[in-house]
Design a protein around this motif. Sequence first.
Motif, PDB file in Angstrom:
ATOM      1  N   ILE A 152       0.575   1.271  99.171  1.00  0.00           N
ATOM      2  CA  ILE A 152      -0.173   0.330  98.355  1.00  0.00           C
ATOM      3  C   ILE A 152      -1.580   0.645  99.453  1.00  0.00           C
ATOM      4  O   ILE A 152      -1.720   0.096 100.385  1.00  0.00           O
ATOM      5  CB  ILE A 152       0.152  -1.180  98.355  1.00  0.00           C
ATOM      6  N   PRO A 153      -2.716   1.115  98.698  1.00  0.00           N
ATOM      7  CA  PRO A 153      -3.883   1.429  99.390  1.00  0.00           C
ATOM      8  C   PRO A 153      -4.282   0.089  99.681  1.00  0.00           C
ATOM      9  O   PRO A 153      -4.525  -0.922  98.966  1.00  0.00           O
ATOM     10  CB  PRO A 153      -4.772   2.277  98.411  1.00  0.00           C
ATOM     11  N   LYS A 154      -5.150  -0.194 100.666  1.00  0.00           N
ATOM     12  CA  LYS A 154      -5.856  -1.341 101.102  1.00  0.00           C
ATOM     13  C   LYS A 154      -7.070  -1.603 100.309  1.00  0.00           C
ATOM     14  O   LYS A 154      -7.350  -2.777  99.988  1.00  0.00           O
ATOM     15  CB  LYS A 154      -6.342  -1.383 102.545  1.00  0.00           C
ATOM     16  N   LYS A 155      -7.479  -0.636  99.610  1.00  0.00           N
ATOM     17  CA  LYS A 155      -8.668  -0.779  98.656  1.00  0.00           C
ATOM     18  C   LYS A 155      -7.956  -0.822  97.318  1.00  0.00           C
ATOM     19  O   LYS A 155      -7.049  -0.353  96.952  1.00  0.00           O
ATOM     20  CB  LYS A 155      -9.648   0.472  98.680  1.00  0.00           C
ATOM     21  N   HIS A 156      -8.816  -2.051  96.549  1.00  0.00           N
ATOM     22  CA  HIS A 156      -8.162  -2.301  95.290  1.00  0.00           C
ATOM     23  C   HIS A 156      -8.848  -1.142  94.399  1.00  0.00           C
ATOM     24  O   HIS A 156      -9.800  -0.783  93.824  1.00  0.00           O
ATOM     25  CB  HIS A 156      -8.631  -3.371  94.708  1.00  0.00           C
ATOM     26  N   TYR A 157      -7.922  -0.179  94.143  1.00  0.00           N
ATOM     27  CA  TYR A 157      -8.255   0.721  92.979  1.00  0.00           C
ATOM     28  C   TYR A 157      -7.380   0.448  91.673  1.00  0.00           C
ATOM     29  O   TYR A 157      -6.160   0.277  91.914  1.00  0.00           O
ATOM     30  CB  TYR A 157      -7.885   2.329  93.289  1.00  0.00           C
ATOM     31  N   LYS A 158      -7.903   0.354  90.382  1.00  0.00           N
ATOM     32  CA  LYS A 158      -7.268  -0.261  89.300  1.00  0.00           C
ATOM     33  C   LYS A 158      -6.269   0.886  88.709  1.00  0.00           C
ATOM     34  O   LYS A 158      -5.143   0.504  88.451  1.00  0.00           O
ATOM     35  CB  LYS A 158      -8.122  -0.595  88.296  1.00  0.00           C
ATOM     36  N   LEU A 159      -6.768   2.005  88.578  1.00  0.00           N
ATOM     37  CA  LEU A 159      -6.160   3.060  87.932  1.00  0.00           C
ATOM     38  C   LEU A 159      -6.443   4.593  88.687  1.00  0.00           C
ATOM     39  O   LEU A 159      -7.615   4.690  89.054  1.00  0.00           O
ATOM     40  CB  LEU A 159      -6.685   3.183  86.586  1.00  0.00           C
ATOM     41  N   LEU A 160      -5.411   5.274  88.474  1.00  0.00           N
ATOM     42  CA  LEU A 160      -5.822   6.547  89.214  1.00  0.00           C
ATOM     43  C   LEU A 160      -6.849   7.280  88.365  1.00  0.00           C
ATOM     44  O   LEU A 160      -7.849   7.715  89.010  1.00  0.00           O
ATOM     45  CB  LEU A 160      -4.416   7.545  88.839  1.00  0.00           C
ATOM     46  N   SER A 161      -7.181   7.012  87.094  1.00  0.00           N
ATOM     47  CA  SER A 161      -7.990   7.616  86.509  1.00  0.00           C
ATOM     48  C   SER A 161      -9.268   7.161  86.397  1.00  0.00           C
ATOM     49  O   SER A 161     -10.504   7.740  86.061  1.00  0.00           O
ATOM     50  CB  SER A 161      -7.678   7.501  84.825  1.00  0.00           C
ATOM     51  N   ASP A 191      -9.631  11.083  98.138  1.00  0.00           N
ATOM     52  CA  ASP A 191      -9.275  11.225  99.502  1.00  0.00           C
ATOM     53  C   ASP A 191      -8.403  10.389 100.319  1.00  0.00           C
ATOM     54  O   ASP A 191      -7.437  10.890 100.921  1.00  0.00           O
ATOM     55  CB  ASP A 191     -10.454  11.356 100.332  1.00  0.00           C
ATOM     56  N   ASP A 192      -8.524   8.943  99.653  1.00  0.00           N
ATOM     57  CA  ASP A 192      -7.457   8.089 100.035  1.00  0.00           C
ATOM     58  C   ASP A 192      -5.949   8.523  99.681  1.00  0.00           C
ATOM     59  O   ASP A 192      -5.080   8.424 100.495  1.00  0.00           O
ATOM     60  CB  ASP A 192      -7.792   6.672  99.416  1.00  0.00           C
ATOM     61  N   LEU A 193      -6.062   9.012  98.436  1.00  0.00           N
ATOM     62  CA  LEU A 193      -4.690   9.392  97.884  1.00  0.00           C
ATOM     63  C   LEU A 193      -4.139  10.472  98.655  1.00  0.00           C
ATOM     64  O   LEU A 193      -2.893  10.484  98.966  1.00  0.00           O
ATOM     65  CB  LEU A 193      -4.950   9.538  96.257  1.00  0.00           C
ATOM     66  N   GLY A 194      -5.079  11.354  98.801  1.00  0.00           N
ATOM     67  CA  GLY A 194      -4.286  12.641  99.536  1.00  0.00           C
ATOM     68  C   GLY A 194      -3.995  12.418 100.842  1.00  0.00           C
ATOM     69  O   GLY A 194      -2.704  13.017 101.257  1.00  0.00           O
ATOM     70  N   TYR A 195      -4.768  11.475 101.585  1.00  0.00           N
ATOM     71  CA  TYR A 195      -4.165  10.791 102.804  1.00  0.00           C
ATOM     72  C   TYR A 195      -2.969  10.343 103.074  1.00  0.00           C
ATOM     73  O   TYR A 195      -2.024  10.658 103.663  1.00  0.00           O
ATOM     74  CB  TYR A 195      -5.380  10.095 103.360  1.00  0.00           C
ATOM     75  N   ILE A 196      -2.727   9.523 101.898  1.00  0.00           N
ATOM     76  CA  ILE A 196      -1.620   8.835 101.871  1.00  0.00           C
ATOM     77  C   ILE A 196      -0.365   9.543 101.530  1.00  0.00           C
ATOM     78  O   ILE A 196       0.844   9.533 102.256  1.00  0.00           O
ATOM     79  CB  ILE A 196      -1.649   7.489 100.531  1.00  0.00           C
ATOM     80  N   MET A 197      -0.595  10.429 100.650  1.00  0.00           N
ATOM     81  CA  MET A 197       0.554  11.438 100.361  1.00  0.00           C
ATOM     82  C   MET A 197       1.105  12.165 101.417  1.00  0.00           C
ATOM     83  O   MET A 197       2.083  12.356 101.814  1.00  0.00           O
ATOM     84  CB  MET A 197       0.264  12.453  99.113  1.00  0.00           C
ATOM     85  N   SER A 198      -0.034  12.686 102.219  1.00  0.00           N
ATOM     86  CA  SER A 198       0.380  13.346 103.327  1.00  0.00           C
ATOM     87  C   SER A 198       1.117  12.341 104.617  1.00  0.00           C
ATOM     88  O   SER A 198       1.990  12.808 105.134  1.00  0.00           O
ATOM     89  CB  SER A 198      -0.879  13.786 104.194  1.00  0.00           C
ATOM     90  N   ALA A 199       0.547  11.247 104.727  1.00  0.00           N
ATOM     91  CA  ALA A 199       1.147  10.238 105.758  1.00  0.00           C
ATOM     92  C   ALA A 199       2.803   9.982 105.408  1.00  0.00           C
ATOM     93  O   ALA A 199       3.646  10.055 106.198  1.00  0.00           O
ATOM     94  CB  ALA A 199       0.129   8.710 105.742  1.00  0.00           C
ATOM     95  N   ILE A 200       2.905   9.881 103.800  1.00  0.00           N
ATOM     96  CA  ILE A 200       4.314   9.402 103.573  1.00  0.00           C
ATOM     97  C   ILE A 200       5.170  10.603 104.065  1.00  0.00           C
ATOM     98  O   ILE A 200       6.189  10.249 104.553  1.00  0.00           O
ATOM     99  CB  ILE A 200       4.212   9.300 101.779  1.00  0.00           C
ATOM    100  N   SER A 201       4.743  11.946 103.982  1.00  0.00           N
ATOM    101  CA  SER A 201       5.720  12.905 104.418  1.00  0.00           C
ATOM    102  C   SER A 201       6.031  12.814 106.073  1.00  0.00           C
ATOM    103  O   SER A 201       6.911  13.444 106.343  1.00  0.00           O
ATOM    104  CB  SER A 201       5.162  14.404 104.045  1.00  0.00           C
ATOM    105  N   GLN A 202       4.901  12.298 106.653  1.00  0.00           N
ATOM    106  CA  GLN A 202       5.190  12.320 107.916  1.00  0.00           C
ATOM    107  C   GLN A 202       6.221  11.061 108.194  1.00  0.00           C
ATOM    108  O   GLN A 202       6.880  11.144 109.417  1.00  0.00           O
ATOM    109  CB  GLN A 202       4.005  11.703 108.739  1.00  0.00           C
ATOM    110  N   ILE A 203       6.079   9.936 107.603  1.00  0.00           N
ATOM    111  CA  ILE A 203       6.733   8.688 107.966  1.00  0.00           C
ATOM    112  C   ILE A 203       8.330   8.807 107.125  1.00  0.00           C
ATOM    113  O   ILE A 203       9.062   7.857 107.626  1.00  0.00           O
ATOM    114  CB  ILE A 203       6.003   7.338 107.660  1.00  0.00           C
ATOM    115  N   ALA A 204       8.446   9.559 106.219  1.00  0.00           N
ATOM    116  CA  ALA A 204       9.466   9.615 105.551  1.00  0.00           C
ATOM    117  C   ALA A 204      10.952   9.436 106.271  1.00  0.00           C
ATOM    118  O   ALA A 204      11.692   8.612 105.796  1.00  0.00           O
ATOM    119  CB  ALA A 204       9.789  10.840 104.631  1.00  0.00           C
TER     120      ALA A 204
END
Length: 113
Positions: free
Chosen positions: A42-51, A59-72
């Motif tokens: 869950i991003p700390k910033k409130h984004y309602k929709l991907l769209s 950029d937040d989304l790319g960061y989160i996807m990449s971080a998930i792969s590190q912490i998996a």
Amino acid sequence: MKDCVFCSILEGAIPSERFYEDERFIVIKDIEPKANLHYLAIPKKHYKLLSEMTASERDDLGYIMSAISQIAPKLGLGGGYRLVINQGDDAGQTVFHLHIHILGGQKMDFPRL
Ligand code: 5GP
Ligand code: ZN
């Protein structure tokens, strides 16, 4: 954001165990798991929709996807996992604060994608 369950979780108004946290997002377990392991990033910033995200917000989304792969591996997902974003009504989105489902802990053989 008022009346947002994930903002309430982020603020601590609704208690939840954080399996990971950094300056941009948290990882908690889904309250109604649909796999043996079902987390929500869950991003700390409130984004309602991907769209509705702007280019810089994405950029937040790319960061989160990449971080998930590190912490998996620390989440018990060393054998693999599936990431899902439900965008809008047709996808069944119920919480309008963008989040990524992280599913695993089993063979993800349904639905076969
Ligand atoms: P969506 O359907 O919007 O993609 O996903 C929302 C998810 O949030 C659902 O899987 C639902 O089970 C989960 N959820 C809703 N409320 C809560 C809550 O208060 N705590 C947690 N941990 N998960 C929640
Ligand atoms: Zn929110």
